[in-house]
Scaffold this motif. Structure first.
Motif, short mmCIF file in Angstrom:
data_model
loop_
_atom_site.label_atom_id
_atom_site.label_comp_id
_atom_site.label_asym_id
_atom_site.label_seq_id
_atom_site.Cartn_x
_atom_site.Cartn_y
_atom_site.Cartn_z
N GLN A 260 0.86 -1.19 0.00
CA GLN A 260 0.00 0.00 0.00
C GLN A 260 0.89 1.24 0.00
OE1 GLN A 260 0.06 -2.56 2.16
NE2 GLN A 260 -1.81 -2.78 3.31
N THR A 261 0.73 2.08 -1.02
CA THR A 261 1.58 3.28 -1.14
C THR A 261 0.75 4.52 -0.86
OG1 THR A 261 2.93 2.11 -2.74
CG2 THR A 261 3.11 4.50 -2.74
N ARG A 262 1.35 5.46 -0.12
CA ARG A 262 0.64 6.68 0.27
C ARG A 262 1.60 7.87 0.23
NH1 ARG A 262 -2.75 3.29 -0.22
NH2 ARG A 262 -4.23 2.49 1.31
N GLY A 263 1.02 9.10 0.28
CA GLY A 263 1.83 10.30 0.40
C GLY A 263 2.08 10.60 1.88
N PHE A 264 3.29 11.08 2.19
CA PHE A 264 3.68 11.38 3.58
C PHE A 264 4.27 12.78 3.66
CE2 PHE A 264 3.35 6.86 3.55
CZ PHE A 264 3.04 6.48 4.85
N GLU A 296 6.32 9.86 -1.46
CA GLU A 296 5.45 8.67 -1.45
C GLU A 296 6.27 7.45 -1.01
OE1 GLU A 296 4.06 8.42 -5.47
OE2 GLU A 296 2.87 10.26 -5.29
N PHE A 297 5.69 6.64 -0.16
CA PHE A 297 6.35 5.39 0.28
C PHE A 297 5.31 4.29 0.37
CE2 PHE A 297 8.75 8.79 2.35
CZ PHE A 297 10.03 8.48 1.95
N SER A 298 5.77 3.04 0.18
CA SER A 298 4.89 1.93 0.52
C SER A 298 5.07 1.66 2.01
CB SER A 298 5.22 0.68 -0.30
OG SER A 298 6.38 0.07 0.22
N VAL A 299 4.07 1.03 2.61
CA VAL A 299 4.12 0.73 4.04
C VAL A 299 5.32 -0.18 4.35
CG1 VAL A 299 2.83 -0.41 5.88
CG2 VAL A 299 1.65 1.11 4.31
N LEU A 300 5.58 -1.14 3.45
CA LEU A 300 6.71 -2.05 3.68
C LEU A 300 8.04 -1.29 3.62
CD1 LEU A 300 7.64 -4.93 4.24
CD2 LEU A 300 7.71 -5.33 1.77
N GLU A 301 8.16 -0.35 2.68
CA GLU A 301 9.40 0.45 2.60
C GLU A 301 9.65 1.17 3.92
OE1 GLU A 301 9.96 2.06 -1.95
OE2 GLU A 301 8.33 2.88 -0.78
N LEU A 302 8.59 1.74 4.49
CA LEU A 302 8.75 2.47 5.76
C LEU A 302 9.20 1.53 6.88
CD1 LEU A 302 5.63 4.79 5.83
CD2 LEU A 302 7.98 5.42 5.28
N ALA A 303 8.56 0.35 6.92
CA ALA A 303 8.92 -0.61 7.97
C ALA A 303 10.40 -0.99 7.84
CB ALA A 303 8.02 -1.84 7.88
#
Ligand code: NAD
Length: 382
Positions: A260-264, A296-303
């Motif tokens: 899931q990718t979102r703007g941050f 923008e990042f995916s949730v997995l990238e952030l983790a």
């Protein structure tokens, strides 16, 4: 400029009120304290200890000489709102005062109804209040990038040029929100757009991405000015939630694959974006839309980023892929435009390992306050 910050006791509102006051604006705050009551309802807390609003504004006055007036009341109460508008005669009204958690809105029927009534009625009252009392006041309304959902085409800033059966028009960008909370924001956007068209109100809808970080230059001046920081599965947002999980050596809770990718954006940029919007008002009758995020990042990238920084700080954590409690696409196209605020002078604070490390260090100081039972998700979409 005389500015009202509604929701000025909350995570985004408090640092924004301080920042605008520090910039010399005459700021007053409206809040009904419902967010603090929700902590009691959910048996949860802010990771950082937070002072009362009264203590906060008194400390700010003591440190800077700047006075911020506070009004405790509900935007759903039109008589209350009317009195505040008559007294303050604001030139800008910054509207953060909504129920902002998607999981909270999905708990059950009562929470869905509360969310939509609170958000839609509050905003309608603000629109009527501006029309009747301060018609030239610029409404700066917090929307969310979640209003758009995850379409298979690039997301524009509010509007899209469409050619259909040989004719062209500039139309509102299609919205496919993913919760009753996000839907309340879409309903707000429609109501504001209508009020601009019919009454000539000036408004900026800020479709904000997910905010991370907790402090700004102003909140760091004194512990009494500290901002709230949510980590529980209902109010904690991705990234902040991961950093706090790392601090407590809890596996990082990625929902599903994590694609899931979102703007941050950093909270430092939230406060600056509001300042930019206030100082460059929309024209009378204009419904202006800015996409307020910087990366923008995916949730997995952030983790994975948090896991790496935590390891460098001597904390080992795993990444747990939980069954996704939400109904959402886990692998999808995502590309959104965010040029309007950059063109008006926003200089983004980007997410680096050092930024994650700074937040982690602050979080470690308070890690004993974490209520571990609140970390795993309990609210399901179905
Ligand atoms: P928050 O819950 O910390 O703050 C909201 C504040 O508004 C609270 O202090 C609450 O007591 C107050 N409030 C709620 N309903 C009210 C009412 N009817 N009358 C008066 N006060 C009321 O939320 P936040 O994270 O600061 O978010 C602020 C705004 O920004 C929300 O509109 C939210 O949708 C939007 N937003 C936030 C994020 C994020 O990542 N935090 C992302 C996108 C958009």
């Amino acid at each position: 400029m005389r500015i009202i910050v509604a929701g000025g006791d909350g995570f985004c509102g408090w640092p924004t009120a301080l920042h605008l006051s520090q910039k010399g604006h005459d700021v007053s705050i409206i809040d009904n304290m419902v967010r603090r009551k929700m902590d009691e309802e959910l048996a949860s807390n802010s990771l950082t200890p937070i002072a009362s609003l009264e203590e906060r504004v008194n400390k700010w006055q003591e440190l800077t000489g700047q006075v911020m007036r506070t009004y405790e009341g509900d935007l759903q109460d039109f008589e209350f709102l009317k009195k505040v508008l008559e007294q303050e005669q604001p030139e800008a009204f910054v509207h953060f005062a909504e129920q902002r958690s998607a999981p909270y809105s999905m708990i059950d029927r009562e929470h869905a109804v509360y969310t939509q009534v609170n958000n839609v009625v509050g905003t309608l009252n603000v629109l009527y209040g501006i029309k009747d009392i301060v018609p030239d006041c610029h409404l700066i309304k917090l929307g969310t990038m979640g209003e758009y959902g995850t379409p298979n085409i690039p997301i524009e800033e509010g509007y899209i040029e469409i050619e259909h059966k040989g004719r062209k028009d500039r139309l509102p960008f299609p919205k496919q929100p993913g919760s009753y909370y996000h839907l309340s924001k879409v309903h707000d956007s429609h109501n504001i757009m209508f009020a601009c068209r019919v009454w000539g109100i000036r408004a900026t809808d800020l479709n904000q991405g997910i905010v991370y970080g907790l402090s700004t230059k102003e909140t760091q001046l004194d512990p009494v000015l500290a901002n709230r920081l949510d980590y529980d599965s209902v109010f904690g947002t991705a990234l902040n939630r991961f950093i706090i999980q790392a601090a407590t050596e809890h596996d990082l809770t990625v929902y599903g694959t994590g694609g899931q990718t979102r703007g941050f954006l950093n909270i430092e940029d939230t406060v600056r974006c509001i300042e930019i919007a206030a100082e460059n008002p929309a024209e009378p009758g204009e419904f202006r839309v800015f996409n307020q995020f910087t990366e923008e990042f995916s949730v997995l990238e952030l983790a994975q980023m948090v896991q790496k920084v935590a390891a460098e700080e001597g904390v080992t954590v795993g990444i747990g892929h939980l069954e996704n409690p939400r109904i959402e696409k886990e692998e999808h196209f995502y590309e959104a435009v965010n040029t309007n605020l950059l063109e008006l002078g926003l200089k983004p604070h980007l997410l680096t390992n050092d930024v994650i490390r700074e937040i982690l260090k602050t979080v470690l100081v308070h890690k004993d306050r974490v209520i571990k039972e609140n970390i795993l998700p309990t609210v399901k979409w179905k």
